[in-house]
Write a protein that holds these residues in place. Structure first.
Motif, PDB file in Angstrom:
ATOM      1  N   GLY A  56      29.626  63.543  37.448  1.00 59.16           N
ATOM      2  CA  GLY A  56      30.728  62.910  37.183  1.00 59.16           C
ATOM      3  C   GLY A  56      32.225  63.600  37.116  1.00 59.16           C
ATOM      4  N   ALA A  57      32.149  65.022  36.839  1.00 60.30           N
ATOM      5  CA  ALA A  57      33.168  65.740  36.930  1.00 60.30           C
ATOM      6  C   ALA A  57      33.338  66.578  38.241  1.00 60.30           C
ATOM      7  N   GLY A  58      32.548  66.213  39.251  1.00 61.17           N
ATOM      8  CA  GLY A  58      32.943  66.352  40.670  1.00 61.17           C
ATOM      9  C   GLY A  58      31.886  67.606  41.235  1.00 61.17           C
ATOM     10  N   TYR A  59      30.523  67.533  40.802  1.00 57.60           N
ATOM     11  CA  TYR A  59      29.870  68.763  41.421  1.00 57.60           C
ATOM     12  C   TYR A  59      28.445  68.085  41.599  1.00 57.60           C
ATOM     13  N   THR A  60      27.933  68.797  42.495  1.00 53.41           N
ATOM     14  CA  THR A  60      26.547  68.453  43.013  1.00 53.41           C
ATOM     15  C   THR A  60      25.635  69.126  42.161  1.00 53.41           C
ATOM     16  N   VAL A  61      24.445  68.509  41.485  1.00 46.68           N
ATOM     17  CA  VAL A  61      23.693  69.075  40.436  1.00 46.68           C
ATOM     18  C   VAL A  61      22.400  69.141  40.983  1.00 46.68           C
ATOM     19  N   LEU A  62      21.392  70.233  40.832  1.00 49.47           N
ATOM     20  CA  LEU A  62      20.173  70.167  41.134  1.00 49.47           C
ATOM     21  C   LEU A  62      19.403  70.534  39.574  1.00 49.47           C
ATOM     22  N   VAL A  63      18.543  69.939  39.194  1.00 51.47           N
ATOM     23  CA  VAL A  63      17.675  69.903  37.975  1.00 51.47           C
ATOM     24  C   VAL A  63      16.056  70.115  38.262  1.00 51.47           C
ATOM     25  N   PRO A  64      15.641  71.126  38.691  1.00 55.17           N
ATOM     26  CA  PRO A  64      14.306  71.258  39.174  1.00 55.17           C
ATOM     27  C   PRO A  64      13.288  71.376  37.857  1.00 55.17           C
ATOM     28  N   ASN A  65      11.907  70.683  38.216  1.00 55.27           N
ATOM     29  CA  ASN A  65      11.150  70.926  37.094  1.00 55.27           C
ATOM     30  C   ASN A  65      10.279  72.420  37.264  1.00 55.27           C
ATOM     31  N   LEU A  66      10.869  73.255  36.283  1.00 63.38           N
ATOM     32  CA  LEU A  66      10.304  74.621  36.340  1.00 63.38           C
ATOM     33  C   LEU A  66       8.927  74.824  36.200  1.00 63.38           C
ATOM     34  N   PHE A  67       8.299  73.627  35.469  1.00 64.78           N
ATOM     35  CA  PHE A  67       6.855  73.867  35.198  1.00 64.78           C
ATOM     36  C   PHE A  67       5.924  73.026  36.235  1.00 64.78           C
ATOM     37  N   TYR A  68       6.463  72.921  37.441  1.00 67.59           N
ATOM     38  CA  TYR A  68       5.733  72.152  38.503  1.00 67.59           C
ATOM     39  C   TYR A  68       4.333  72.463  38.906  1.00 67.59           C
ATOM     40  N   ARG A  69       4.123  73.724  38.645  1.00 66.43           N
ATOM     41  CA  ARG A  69       2.582  74.556  38.560  1.00 66.43           C
ATOM     42  C   ARG A  69       1.725  73.413  37.946  1.00 66.43           C
ATOM     43  N   HIS A  70       2.250  73.114  36.733  1.00 68.63           N
ATOM     44  CA  HIS A  70       1.272  72.100  35.956  1.00 68.63           C
ATOM     45  C   HIS A  70       1.375  70.746  36.271  1.00 68.63           C
ATOM     46  N   GLY A  71       2.105  70.292  37.302  1.00 64.41           N
ATOM     47  CA  GLY A  71       2.157  68.805  37.350  1.00 64.41           C
ATOM     48  C   GLY A  71       3.701  68.381  37.252  1.00 64.41           C
ATOM     49  N   ARG A  72       4.005  67.080  38.091  1.00 65.44           N
ATOM     50  CA  ARG A  72       5.226  66.526  38.055  1.00 65.44           C
ATOM     51  C   ARG A  72       5.650  66.232  36.877  1.00 65.44           C
ATOM     52  N   ALA A  73       6.990  65.997  36.425  1.00 67.42           N
ATOM     53  CA  ALA A  73       7.626  65.658  35.300  1.00 67.42           C
ATOM     54  C   ALA A  73       7.404  64.354  35.072  1.00 67.42           C
ATOM     55  N   PRO A  74       7.203  63.814  33.815  1.00 73.17           N
ATOM     56  CA  PRO A  74       7.068  64.660  32.522  1.00 73.17           C
ATOM     57  C   PRO A  74       5.845  65.528  32.546  1.00 73.17           C
ATOM     58  N   VAL A  75       5.852  66.806  32.477  1.00 73.34           N
ATOM     59  CA  VAL A  75       4.499  67.632  32.551  1.00 73.34           C
ATOM     60  C   VAL A  75       4.071  67.467  30.935  1.00 73.34           C
ATOM     61  N   PHE A  76       4.798  66.994  29.981  1.00 69.27           N
ATOM     62  CA  PHE A  76       4.203  66.854  28.513  1.00 69.27           C
ATOM     63  C   PHE A  76       4.683  65.630  28.311  1.00 69.27           C
ATOM     64  N   GLU A  77       3.681  64.765  27.390  1.00 72.55           N
ATOM     65  CA  GLU A  77       3.932  63.516  26.800  1.00 72.55           C
ATOM     66  C   GLU A  77       4.975  63.790  25.651  1.00 72.55           C
ATOM     67  N   LEU A  78       6.134  63.174  25.552  1.00 74.25           N
ATOM     68  CA  LEU A  78       7.190  63.628  24.225  1.00 74.25           C
ATOM     69  C   LEU A  78       7.547  62.387  23.639  1.00 74.25           C
ATOM     70  N   PRO A  79       7.668  62.278  22.375  1.00 74.62           N
ATOM     71  CA  PRO A  79       8.496  61.306  21.903  1.00 74.62           C
ATOM     72  C   PRO A  79       9.696  61.097  22.397  1.00 74.62           C
ATOM     73  N   GLU A  80      10.433  59.937  22.140  1.00 78.34           N
ATOM     74  CA  GLU A  80      11.846  59.755  22.603  1.00 78.34           C
ATOM     75  C   GLU A  80      12.765  60.595  21.836  1.00 78.34           C
ATOM     76  N   PHE A  81      12.323  60.969  20.562  1.00 79.70           N
ATOM     77  CA  PHE A  81      13.149  61.768  19.432  1.00 79.70           C
ATOM     78  C   PHE A  81      12.292  62.974  19.166  1.00 79.70           C
ATOM     79  N   ILE A  82      12.691  64.280  19.812  1.00 75.11           N
ATOM     80  CA  ILE A  82      11.974  65.571  19.660  1.00 75.11           C
ATOM     81  C   ILE A  82      11.921  66.242  18.442  1.00 75.11           C
ATOM     82  N   ASP A  83      11.216  66.287  17.418  1.00 74.86           N
ATOM     83  CA  ASP A  83      11.229  67.055  16.284  1.00 74.86           C
ATOM     84  C   ASP A  83      10.088  67.965  15.946  1.00 74.86           C
ATOM     85  N   PRO A  84      10.112  69.134  16.713  1.00 74.59           N
ATOM     86  CA  PRO A  84       8.835  69.917  16.415  1.00 74.59           C
ATOM     87  C   PRO A  84       8.309  70.322  15.177  1.00 74.59           C
ATOM     88  N   GLY A  85       9.371  70.308  14.301  1.00 81.18           N
ATOM     89  CA  GLY A  85       8.915  70.566  12.833  1.00 81.18           C
ATOM     90  C   GLY A  85       8.047  69.522  12.276  1.00 81.18           C
TER      91      GLY A  85
END
Length: 251
Positions: A56-85
């Motif tokens: 929206g600020a005027g750029y073309t942006v690419l966000v790759p799934n760096l963990f693609y070797r382990h599957g397509r995103a989402p690679v991990f099942e995550l809660p909507e709010f992530i609290d590792p603690g």
């Protein structure tokens, strides 16, 4: 804010196919390109939202799934709010996958991501900028040193292990970097103690790299990520100001 258009894309790599998110202003005109490197939690709605804001600020942006070797995103099942603690098993799953993404593999992949942007009609010709978060900050620095002719600027936020005493530490690429660098460190981040902040600063200064390293007081590792317990709204807005200023200077 400019209207944007985002889509899922697949990027051929030497080791398979990386799924990714590509977003750009909806007018379809070629724009300066930004490669956004994810944090450890991966390609998810939060990162797509951040990419949309950049677009929206005027750029073309690419966000790759760096963990693609382990599957397509989402690679991990995550809660909507992530609290590792509260959910330590999250990092128990993510840790081994992070460790498997060695600098050599990450840089092999980086070449594929940079080629994808060079071939994209949505991306303007010329070098790109990088921004990385958590492990993405490490990979952004390595990319700037490995592909100096393709990277004009690179930012890293709450990066960990940026200047270790291991032979593959990211700070050791400083002599090869030609881009302008910006780092926003979290001062409450055990993965980047003061000695590593100082070692990084010394390496960049000795190499003559144009750089700014700032410590965000009171910020925790992950402070830019609104879907996590580490989020800090003031630190996040400061990060956006610094990142957009860097991009304006670059393009």
């Amino acid at each position: 804010m400019t209207a944007v258009q985002g889509t899922a894309v697949d990027i051929p790599t030497e080791d398979g196919v990386a799924d990714a998110y590509l977003v750009h202003p909806a007018d379809g005109e070629p724009r300066p390109a930004v490669l956004l490197y994810m944090d450890a939690f991966g390609l998810r709605p939060q990162l797509r939202s951040m990419a949309d804001r950049l677009a929206g600020a005027g750029y073309t942006v690419l966000v790759p799934n760096l963990f693609y070797r382990h599957g397509r995103a989402p690679v991990f099942e995550l809660p909507e709010f992530i609290d590792p603690g509260a959910r330590p098993e999250i990092f128990e799953r993510i840790g081994p996958v992070m460790q498997e993404l060695t600098p050599d593999l990450a840089m092999r992949d980086a070449g594929a991501y940079l080629r994808a942007l060079a071939d994209s009609p949505a991306a303007a010709a010329g070098p790109v900028a990088l921004t990385g978060y958590c492990l993405g900050a490490r990979i952004a620095l390595l990319t700037a040193g490995t592909y100096p002719d393709r990277v004009a600027a690179s930012a890293g936020f709450h990066g960990g292990r940026l200047a270790t005493d291991t032979p593959d530490s990211p700070h050791l690429v400083a002599d090869s970097v030609t881009a302008e660098l910006y780092f926003g460190h979290a001062d409450q981040d055990p993965s980047l103690p003061v000695e590593q902040i100082e070692r990084l600063e010394e390496a960049l200064t000795a190499a003559g790299v144009r750089h700014t390293c700032e410590v965000y007081a009171g910020a925790h590792h992950g402070f830019t990520q609104a879907d996590t317990a580490s989020y800090d709204a003031a630190g996040d807005e400061r990060h956006w100001t610094a990142l957009l200023d860097l991009l304006k200077r670059t393009f």
